[in-house]
Design a protein around this motif. Structure first.
Motif, PDB file in Angstrom:
ATOM      1  N   VAL A 150      -5.376  45.381 -17.634  1.00  0.00           N
ATOM      2  CA  VAL A 150      -5.035  46.704 -17.106  1.00  0.00           C
ATOM      3  C   VAL A 150      -6.270  47.605 -17.096  1.00  0.00           C
ATOM      4  O   VAL A 150      -6.896  47.820 -18.136  1.00  0.00           O
ATOM      5  N   TRP A 151      -6.604  48.137 -15.916  1.00  0.00           N
ATOM      6  CA  TRP A 151      -7.681  49.116 -15.783  1.00  0.00           C
ATOM      7  C   TRP A 151      -7.109  50.532 -15.831  1.00  0.00           C
ATOM      8  O   TRP A 151      -7.682  51.431 -16.419  1.00  0.00           O
ATOM      9  N   SER A 152      -5.998  50.729 -15.149  1.00  0.00           N
ATOM     10  CA  SER A 152      -5.326  52.023 -15.134  1.00  0.00           C
ATOM     11  C   SER A 152      -3.844  51.769 -14.907  1.00  0.00           C
ATOM     12  O   SER A 152      -3.428  50.620 -14.746  1.00  0.00           O
ATOM     13  N   GLU A 153      -3.065  52.831 -14.873  1.00  0.00           N
ATOM     14  CA  GLU A 153      -1.626  52.624 -14.709  1.00  0.00           C
ATOM     15  C   GLU A 153      -1.254  52.013 -13.354  1.00  0.00           C
ATOM     16  O   GLU A 153      -0.124  51.565 -13.180  1.00  0.00           O
ATOM     17  N   HIS A 154      -2.195  51.954 -12.428  1.00  0.00           N
ATOM     18  CA  HIS A 154      -1.903  51.403 -11.108  1.00  0.00           C
ATOM     19  C   HIS A 154      -2.827  50.258 -10.696  1.00  0.00           C
ATOM     20  O   HIS A 154      -2.688  49.740  -9.596  1.00  0.00           O
ATOM     21  N   ILE A 155      -3.768  49.880 -11.543  1.00  0.00           N
ATOM     22  CA  ILE A 155      -4.740  48.839 -11.188  1.00  0.00           C
ATOM     23  C   ILE A 155      -4.738  47.757 -12.259  1.00  0.00           C
ATOM     24  O   ILE A 155      -4.990  48.031 -13.435  1.00  0.00           O
ATOM     25  N   PHE A 156      -4.470  46.521 -11.822  1.00  0.00           N
ATOM     26  CA  PHE A 156      -4.358  45.383 -12.719  1.00  0.00           C
ATOM     27  C   PHE A 156      -5.177  44.209 -12.181  1.00  0.00           C
ATOM     28  O   PHE A 156      -5.251  44.010 -10.969  1.00  0.00           O
ATOM     29  N   VAL A 157      -5.757  43.444 -13.083  1.00  0.00           N
ATOM     30  CA  VAL A 157      -6.455  42.224 -12.709  1.00  0.00           C
ATOM     31  C   VAL A 157      -5.710  41.066 -13.357  1.00  0.00           C
ATOM     32  O   VAL A 157      -5.515  41.042 -14.573  1.00  0.00           O
ATOM     33  N   MET A 158      -5.269  40.135 -12.537  1.00  0.00           N
ATOM     34  CA  MET A 158      -4.608  38.939 -13.036  1.00  0.00           C
ATOM     35  C   MET A 158      -5.649  37.827 -13.111  1.00  0.00           C
ATOM     36  O   MET A 158      -6.154  37.365 -12.080  1.00  0.00           O
ATOM     37  N   LEU A 159      -5.994  37.443 -14.334  1.00  0.00           N
ATOM     38  CA  LEU A 159      -6.910  36.335 -14.552  1.00  0.00           C
ATOM     39  C   LEU A 159      -6.082  35.059 -14.588  1.00  0.00           C
ATOM     40  O   LEU A 159      -5.134  34.959 -15.371  1.00  0.00           O
ATOM     41  N   LEU A 160      -6.429  34.116 -13.747  1.00  0.00           N
ATOM     42  CA  LEU A 160      -5.626  32.900 -13.609  1.00  0.00           C
ATOM     43  C   LEU A 160      -6.479  31.663 -13.873  1.00  0.00           C
ATOM     44  O   LEU A 160      -7.602  31.560 -13.364  1.00  0.00           O
ATOM     45  N   THR A 161      -5.938  30.731 -14.653  1.00  0.00           N
ATOM     46  CA  THR A 161      -6.628  29.454 -14.796  1.00  0.00           C
ATOM     47  C   THR A 161      -6.714  28.813 -13.415  1.00  0.00           C
ATOM     48  O   THR A 161      -5.961  29.168 -12.500  1.00  0.00           O
ATOM     49  N   HIS A 162      -7.614  27.883 -13.259  1.00  0.00           N
ATOM     50  CA  HIS A 162      -7.745  27.230 -11.951  1.00  0.00           C
ATOM     51  C   HIS A 162      -6.432  26.559 -11.533  1.00  0.00           C
ATOM     52  O   HIS A 162      -6.043  26.632 -10.363  1.00  0.00           O
ATOM     53  N   ALA A 163      -5.741  25.927 -12.483  1.00  0.00           N
ATOM     54  CA  ALA A 163      -4.466  25.272 -12.151  1.00  0.00           C
ATOM     55  C   ALA A 163      -3.433  26.299 -11.682  1.00  0.00           C
ATOM     56  O   ALA A 163      -2.711  26.060 -10.711  1.00  0.00           O
ATOM     57  N   THR A 172      -9.668  32.403 -22.037  1.00  0.00           N
ATOM     58  CA  THR A 172      -9.953  33.149 -23.265  1.00  0.00           C
ATOM     59  C   THR A 172     -11.243  33.951 -23.134  1.00  0.00           C
ATOM     60  O   THR A 172     -11.293  35.136 -23.476  1.00  0.00           O
ATOM     61  N   ALA A 173     -12.287  33.325 -22.627  1.00  0.00           N
ATOM     62  CA  ALA A 173     -13.569  34.017 -22.443  1.00  0.00           C
ATOM     63  C   ALA A 173     -13.432  35.152 -21.435  1.00  0.00           C
ATOM     64  O   ALA A 173     -14.004  36.230 -21.623  1.00  0.00           O
ATOM     65  N   ALA A 174     -12.672  34.924 -20.372  1.00  0.00           N
ATOM     66  CA  ALA A 174     -12.479  35.963 -19.355  1.00  0.00           C
ATOM     67  C   ALA A 174     -11.733  37.156 -19.944  1.00  0.00           C
ATOM     68  O   ALA A 174     -12.082  38.314 -19.670  1.00  0.00           O
ATOM     69  N   ILE A 175     -10.710  36.907 -20.750  1.00  0.00           N
ATOM     70  CA  ILE A 175      -9.970  37.997 -21.390  1.00  0.00           C
ATOM     71  C   ILE A 175     -10.919  38.821 -22.255  1.00  0.00           C
ATOM     72  O   ILE A 175     -10.938  40.055 -22.173  1.00  0.00           O
ATOM     73  N   GLU A 176     -11.721  38.153 -23.059  1.00  0.00           N
ATOM     74  CA  GLU A 176     -12.665  38.852 -23.941  1.00  0.00           C
ATOM     75  C   GLU A 176     -13.675  39.665 -23.130  1.00  0.00           C
ATOM     76  O   GLU A 176     -14.016  40.796 -23.492  1.00  0.00           O
ATOM     77  N   PHE A 177     -14.150  39.099 -22.016  1.00  0.00           N
ATOM     78  CA  PHE A 177     -15.099  39.805 -21.154  1.00  0.00           C
ATOM     79  C   PHE A 177     -14.474  41.093 -20.613  1.00  0.00           C
ATOM     80  O   PHE A 177     -15.058  42.168 -20.711  1.00  0.00           O
ATOM     81  N   TYR A 178     -13.286  40.998 -20.049  1.00  0.00           N
ATOM     82  CA  TYR A 178     -12.652  42.168 -19.452  1.00  0.00           C
ATOM     83  C   TYR A 178     -12.268  43.202 -20.513  1.00  0.00           C
ATOM     84  O   TYR A 178     -12.346  44.405 -20.262  1.00  0.00           O
ATOM     85  N   GLN A 179     -11.892  42.758 -21.694  1.00  0.00           N
ATOM     86  CA  GLN A 179     -11.635  43.705 -22.778  1.00  0.00           C
ATOM     87  C   GLN A 179     -12.909  44.449 -23.152  1.00  0.00           C
ATOM     88  O   GLN A 179     -12.873  45.650 -23.427  1.00  0.00           O
ATOM     89  N   ALA A 180     -14.043  43.766 -23.139  1.00  0.00           N
ATOM     90  CA  ALA A 180     -15.323  44.411 -23.455  1.00  0.00           C
ATOM     91  C   ALA A 180     -15.655  45.497 -22.435  1.00  0.00           C
ATOM     92  O   ALA A 180     -16.323  46.478 -22.762  1.00  0.00           O
ATOM     93  N   LEU A 181     -15.178  45.344 -21.208  1.00  0.00           N
ATOM     94  CA  LEU A 181     -15.423  46.342 -20.166  1.00  0.00           C
ATOM     95  C   LEU A 181     -14.466  47.527 -20.249  1.00  0.00           C
ATOM     96  O   LEU A 181     -14.633  48.516 -19.548  1.00  0.00           O
ATOM     97  N   GLY A 182     -13.442  47.431 -21.078  1.00  0.00           N
ATOM     98  CA  GLY A 182     -12.501  48.532 -21.219  1.00  0.00           C
ATOM     99  C   GLY A 182     -11.106  48.251 -20.699  1.00  0.00           C
ATOM    100  O   GLY A 182     -10.238  49.126 -20.745  1.00  0.00           O
TER     101      GLY A 182
END
Length: 134
Positions: free
Chosen positions: A41-54, A15-25
């Protein structure tokens, strides 16, 4: 089909990571998000998958580096110097650390770095298109 980049990152608090990345745009693609992963999503071709440790450990048994170490430095382009400064200020305000490395201003290229909540290093940079064209 266009080539795309998916960067997978382990995070200790989704949850915190999602909020952080949303704050960056970044925006969140809910189609590829659940309680174990979030597609940012950063752009139509660049994505960051945030994954829990599990979730991360379901893909690899290699250990997750602690926040004091680095495996990779990821760089994303911005439209101009002001955009670089804006995203770095947003990262700092959202709990990350701006300018963990020295700012670079080479005239034709400008870059700054941030550390996210889990210690991942991001470089945000602008490069003069005329310099790239040669």
């Amino acid at each position: 089909m266009a080539k795309m980049l998916f960067v997978n990152l382990p995070c200790s608090n989704l949850t915190a990571a999602i909020e952080f990345y949303q704050a960056l745009g970044f925006s969140q693609n809910m189609q590829f998000s659940d309680n174990t992963a979030a597609c940012m999503v950063w752009s139509e071709h660049i994505f960051v998958m945030l994954l829990t440790h599990a979730k991360w450990q379901s893909f690899t048994q290699r250990p997750i580096p602690d926040s004091g170490s680095s495996e990779v430095m990821l760089a994303l382009s911005c439209d101009n110097k002001a955009a670089v400064d804006q995203v770095c200020a947003a990262a700092d305000k959202a709990g990350g650390t701006a300018d963990i490395n020295a700012k670079q201003d080479l005239g034709f290229m400008y870059g700054r770095s941030v550390l996210d909540l889990d210690g991942h290093i991001w470089e945000f940079f602008w490069m003069d298109p005329a310099a790239v064209a040669g």
